[in-house]
Design a protein around this motif. Structure first.
Motif, short mmCIF file in Angstrom:
data_model
loop_
_atom_site.label_atom_id
_atom_site.label_comp_id
_atom_site.label_asym_id
_atom_site.label_seq_id
_atom_site.Cartn_x
_atom_site.Cartn_y
_atom_site.Cartn_z
N SER A 82 60.66 37.50 48.26
CA SER A 82 60.06 38.71 47.57
C SER A 82 60.12 38.22 46.05
O SER A 82 60.05 37.20 45.33
CB SER A 82 60.82 40.17 47.15
N HIS A 83 58.28 38.23 46.15
CA HIS A 83 58.60 37.72 44.65
C HIS A 83 57.17 38.89 43.85
O HIS A 83 56.29 39.75 44.78
CB HIS A 83 56.50 36.72 44.99
N LEU A 84 58.18 38.61 42.72
CA LEU A 84 57.60 39.40 41.92
C LEU A 84 56.34 39.81 40.83
O LEU A 84 55.75 40.43 40.33
CB LEU A 84 58.94 40.04 40.89
N GLU A 85 56.40 38.34 41.23
CA GLU A 85 54.84 38.26 40.14
C GLU A 85 53.96 37.92 41.90
O GLU A 85 53.92 36.88 41.84
CB GLU A 85 54.78 36.77 39.82
N LEU A 86 52.96 38.70 41.49
CA LEU A 86 51.61 39.00 42.80
C LEU A 86 50.34 38.57 42.17
O LEU A 86 50.26 39.50 40.73
CB LEU A 86 51.61 40.23 43.39
N ARG A 87 49.33 37.47 42.39
CA ARG A 87 48.54 37.20 42.33
C ARG A 87 47.49 36.95 43.19
O ARG A 87 47.45 36.44 43.96
CB ARG A 87 48.70 35.60 40.63
N GLY A 88 46.40 37.52 42.70
CA GLY A 88 45.27 37.14 43.47
C GLY A 88 44.95 35.66 43.61
O GLY A 88 45.29 35.08 43.68
N PRO A 89 43.54 35.83 44.64
CA PRO A 89 42.53 35.09 44.52
C PRO A 89 42.52 34.20 43.43
O PRO A 89 42.31 33.00 43.84
CB PRO A 89 41.92 34.42 45.66
N ASP A 90 42.04 34.62 41.99
CA ASP A 90 40.73 34.59 41.17
C ASP A 90 42.59 34.64 40.67
O ASP A 90 41.92 33.30 38.82
CB ASP A 90 40.46 35.59 40.23
N GLY A 91 43.57 34.45 40.83
CA GLY A 91 44.94 33.62 39.22
C GLY A 91 45.29 34.78 38.65
O GLY A 91 46.28 35.04 37.98
N ALA A 92 44.26 35.96 38.33
CA ALA A 92 44.84 36.98 38.46
C ALA A 92 45.78 37.97 38.83
O ALA A 92 46.64 37.99 39.69
CB ALA A 92 43.88 38.20 37.85
N LEU A 93 46.73 38.20 37.49
CA LEU A 93 48.22 39.04 37.54
C LEU A 93 47.68 40.59 38.05
O LEU A 93 46.64 41.31 38.31
CB LEU A 93 48.69 39.12 36.93
N LEU A 94 48.43 40.39 39.25
CA LEU A 94 48.68 41.95 39.81
C LEU A 94 49.06 43.53 40.04
O LEU A 94 50.88 42.71 40.16
CB LEU A 94 47.69 41.60 41.78
#
Length: 432
Positions: A207-219
């Motif tokens: 489980s990854h609580l820090e999810l980032r998009g392809p552009d590195g932005a935090l989601l």
């Protein structure tokens, strides 16, 4: 078995009609048949069928399967000891806490699990109707007299005594009966896929609580990796052998909707965890879903009908987990049916049962989930939180639906207190 059942004529009558043959509906049908009711189990799909889900089974779900009589079904399935949490340069492995439930979870694809529970219901005497959808009702004196069923041969009515509505998050029949979903509290959007892997027998859910998009932005969401073990040829079609369920989810409210393109985020996440989880191929069977959570629906019951599982928004507002609640509400609904002769109107009684079992936890969890939709709330809380073993143990306990009204420890008492405080200020309490 399915082809034989599909050729049977549509029953004209059912003491108990269960609409929806997912885990909750099939469990309800199995319990009702065991209790001696004449049961018809209806679903618009033909089984086995796929369902968007993380496929994870918490210890609470394992306990319900055992209660249902399917305890040995998981013997050759993955045994999951807990969650491996990641985020902000730190990680924690947290075992499922001991208590009222088994000390392990599992994971089974919904294509397999749902069919297994459905077959159990049929083996216990429920009559299965596949490929037919409940589209309308005929009322008499405020009660459902008939459910109108639509299939390849047109529409037909089934006269009923009681109806258990388990037709999922959108709940078409529930909507026809007055069910309303309120999106001012937190709801979920999620996507999942399957990937081949050399670590499909791992005893930990990732489980990854820090999810980032392809552009590195935090989601405003999280990612998961659930090992399914070795999958036999057929159920997932594209491959056999070691398989993982990989997915991403996000929280949203009507004020702060989640504007996320889930497919590229999921594909990026699968690449991100590829080396760690020995992923050997590209994601397949990518599907997505929208999830009402935390009892954020009204109209959950009438004189002779009850909504259960996802249809009643019995879904954990923090992570979208709902299989355990579906199985549990299926059992509780049948227990209420057995009181029908004494008090034949379910309207208030079923809502009270849902509130009694889940109201405090849902109120607290969806309020916290609403906070997590605020920009920067996730890193502000997550960065120090991931480094605290005790706090992450609490997170796992809450996310795993593992705090019960019978728990008397400090954490359980504090969580119930938070629920009571939250309930007092709710402008619309769960299931209201």
């Amino acid at each position: 078995m399915s082809s034989d059942i599909d050729r049977r004529p549509i029953p004209e009558h059912a003491e108990v009609l269960v609409v929806g043959a997912g885990p909750g509906g099939s469990a309800a049908a199995a319990h009702a048949a065991t209790a001696g009711h004449d049961v018809v189990l209806l679903d618009a799909a033909t089984f086995p069928r796929d369902k968007t889900c993380g496929d994870g089974l918490t210890p609470r779900a394992v306990a319900e399967l055992d209660h249902l009589g399917l305890g040995t079904y998981l013997d050759d399935r993955p045994r999951i000891d807990g969650l491996h949490l990641h985020g902000w340069g730190a990680q924690q492995r947290v075992r499922w806490p001991s208590g009222h439930f088994p000390g392990h979870g599992s994971a089974v694809s919904r294509m397999e699990l749902d069919d297994a529970i459905r077959e159990l219901a049929v083996a216990r005497g429920a009559r299965m109707v596949q490929g037919h959808k409940a589209v309308d009702v005929t009322m008499s004196g405020g009660r459902i007299a008939e459910v109108v069923v639509e299939g390849p041969d047109g529409r037909r009515p089934i006269t009923v005594r009681d109806v258990i509505v388990a037709d999922g998050v959108r709940s078409g029949l529930g909507k026809a009966l007055g069910r309303e979903w309120h999106r001012d509290t937190a709801y979920g959007v999620a996507a999942r896929a399957y990937v081949p892997s050399g670590r499909a027998d791992d005893p930990w859910m990732g489980s990854h609580l820090e999810l980032r998009g392809p552009d590195g932005a935090l989601l405003p969401g999280y990612g998961w990796v659930f090992p399914l073990g070795d999958v036999a040829p057929g159920p997932l079609g594209e491959l056999s052998g070691g398989v993982l369920n990989v997915g991403v989810g996000a929280l949203a409210t009507s004020k702060r909707p989640a504007h996320m393109a889930l497919r590229p985020i999921l594909e990026h996440y699968a690449r991100m965890v590829g080396d760690e989880w020995a992923i050997t191929g590209t994601p397949f069977r990518l599907t997505s879903a929208l999830l009402p959570m935390g009892g954020a629906v009204s109209g959950v019951a009438g004189p002779n009908w009850m909504l259960i599982g996802d249809a009643a928004a019995c879904v954990n507002p923090l992570n979208g987990e709902g299989i355990d609640y579906a199985l549990e509400t299926g059992r509780l609904a049948v227990e209420l049916l057995d009181d029908t002769r004494r008090s034949p109107d379910h309207t208030g009684r079923w809502r009270d049962i849902l509130v009694e079992h889940y109201g405090l936890a849902f109120s607290a969890a969806r309020r916290l989930a609403g906070v997590l939709t605020v920009p920067q709330a996730v890193p502000t809380l997550g960065r120090p939180g991931i480094r605290s073993a005790s706090l992450m143990s609490l997170v796992v306990r809450v996310m795993g639906n593992l705090i019960t009204p019978d728990d008397a420890d400090l954490v359980a008492r504090a969580w119930r207190t938070a629920g009571r405080v939250s309930s007092r200020v709710d402008h619309r309490p769960p299931f209201q």
